[in-house]
Scaffold this active site. Structure first.
Site, PDB file in Angstrom:
ATOM      1  N   ASP A 125      10.399  -8.574   1.518  1.00  0.00           N
ATOM      2  CA  ASP A 125      10.185  -7.810   2.746  1.00  0.00           C
ATOM      3  C   ASP A 125      10.474  -8.660   3.977  1.00  0.00           C
ATOM      4  O   ASP A 125      11.021  -8.171   4.973  1.00  0.00           O
ATOM      5  CB  ASP A 125       8.762  -7.262   2.794  1.00  0.00           C
ATOM      6  CG  ASP A 125       7.696  -8.349   2.649  1.00  0.00           C
ATOM      7  OD1 ASP A 125       7.973  -9.401   2.038  1.00  0.00           O
ATOM      8  OD2 ASP A 125       6.565  -8.132   3.133  1.00  0.00           O
ATOM      9  N   SER A 170       0.798  -1.226   0.000  1.00  0.00           N
ATOM     10  CA  SER A 170       0.000   0.000   0.000  1.00  0.00           C
ATOM     11  C   SER A 170       0.831   1.276   0.000  1.00  0.00           C
ATOM     12  O   SER A 170       0.299   2.357  -0.268  1.00  0.00           O
ATOM     13  CB  SER A 170      -0.940   0.014   1.213  1.00  0.00           C
ATOM     14  OG  SER A 170      -0.207  -0.118   2.420  1.00  0.00           O
ATOM     15  N   GLU A 171       2.130   1.173   0.287  1.00  0.00           N
ATOM     16  CA  GLU A 171       2.986   2.354   0.321  1.00  0.00           C
ATOM     17  C   GLU A 171       4.440   1.931   0.213  1.00  0.00           C
ATOM     18  O   GLU A 171       4.766   0.744   0.316  1.00  0.00           O
ATOM     19  CB  GLU A 171       2.758   3.153   1.613  1.00  0.00           C
ATOM     20  CG  GLU A 171       3.076   2.365   2.871  1.00  0.00           C
ATOM     21  CD  GLU A 171       2.637   3.062   4.146  1.00  0.00           C
ATOM     22  OE1 GLU A 171       1.762   3.952   4.067  1.00  0.00           O
ATOM     23  OE2 GLU A 171       3.158   2.708   5.219  1.00  0.00           O
TER      24      GLU A 171
END
Length: 245
Positions: A97, A12-13
């Site tokens: 991530d 989302s970012e």
């Protein structure tokens, strides 16, 4: 001392961080990552290297911009040399991530068993053992995803906003109305999972929590939690330095 840039593109970012060797100097979160936003953040500062990782499709224009801003650019992939070992059945599907957060935690707690939690759109619970080997982990919905799912997949449950002040929930376990019941259910499902995984790992396992709501979640835990809101970015920095040296 050299300057380095990391970009962690999430669902989302994106988070961009600027480092002087291992010291964090500056950071920004971008809802929409573009070449111009990267260039604006760098603002003419010299870069010895940059590293990019993404859990979505790679942003070619941004990677191209990095190649003009930094002497050397890395894109974190399953073939990137790492300062930890990976013991995972399908390394090609392991999220970059998760790798970055694991390296970030290991850089602070070398020689310890570590439960690495990254609380974002999804929540990942990963285990790095005392030898520095990533042994695997689990993935679950994040708090926002849980709140949206309860609304989307039921007929009458309302959409409840993300609880910005989670610390205020510490003394409230049982919801007294539907909105509170949904909020507490979503939040404490994560808190309970952290405690459960901790209880099943070696006794002295260190719990490290990253992600934007890390401090709030840690305040609801009844055991020591080390919070680092820049955990994945730190890991990217250490991976970059490992490859530079």
């Amino acid at each position: 001392m050299a300057n380095y840039l990391t970009i962690d593109q999430g669902n989302s970012e994106a988070k961009i961080t600027f480092w002087n060797d291992t010291e964090l100097v500056d950071s920004v979160i971008e809802a929409r990552l573009t070449p111009s936003s990267v260039e604006s953040f760098v603002n003419g500062r010299p870069l010895s290297g940059a590293i990019y990782c993404s859990v979505v499709q790679n942003n070619g224009p941004v990677i191209n911009k990095l190649s003009h801003l930094a002497r050397c650019v890395y894109r974190l992939s399953p073939s990137t040399p790492l300062p930890i070992n990976i013991d995972y059945a399908t390394p090609n599907t392991l999220g970059s991530d998760r790798v970055a957060a694991a390296v970030g935690a290991w850089s602070d707690f070398k020689g310890r068993d570590i439960l690495v939690i990254d609380a974002g759109t999804a929540v990942t619970y990963d285990y790095v053992d005392a030898s520095g080997t990533f042994r695997g982990g689990n993935i679950a919905p994040g708090i926002t995803m849980e709140l949206k799912a309860l609304n989307q997949f039921t007929a009458r449950l309302p959409l409840i906003p993300f609880p910005e002040n989670m610390g205020s929930l510490r003394d409230t376990i049982i919801g007294r109305d539907t909105a509170e019941a949904i909020t507490l259910g979503a939040v404490y499902s994560v808190v309970a999972s952290i405690g459960y995984y901790r209880s099943r790992l070696p006794k002295d396992t260190v719990v490290v929590l990253g992600g934007g709501c890390g401090h709030h979640l840690a305040s609801l835990c009844d055991f020591d939690v080390h919070v680092d809101e820049h955990l994945a970015s730190k890991g990217l920095n250490r991976i970059l330095l490992y490859n530079e040296n």
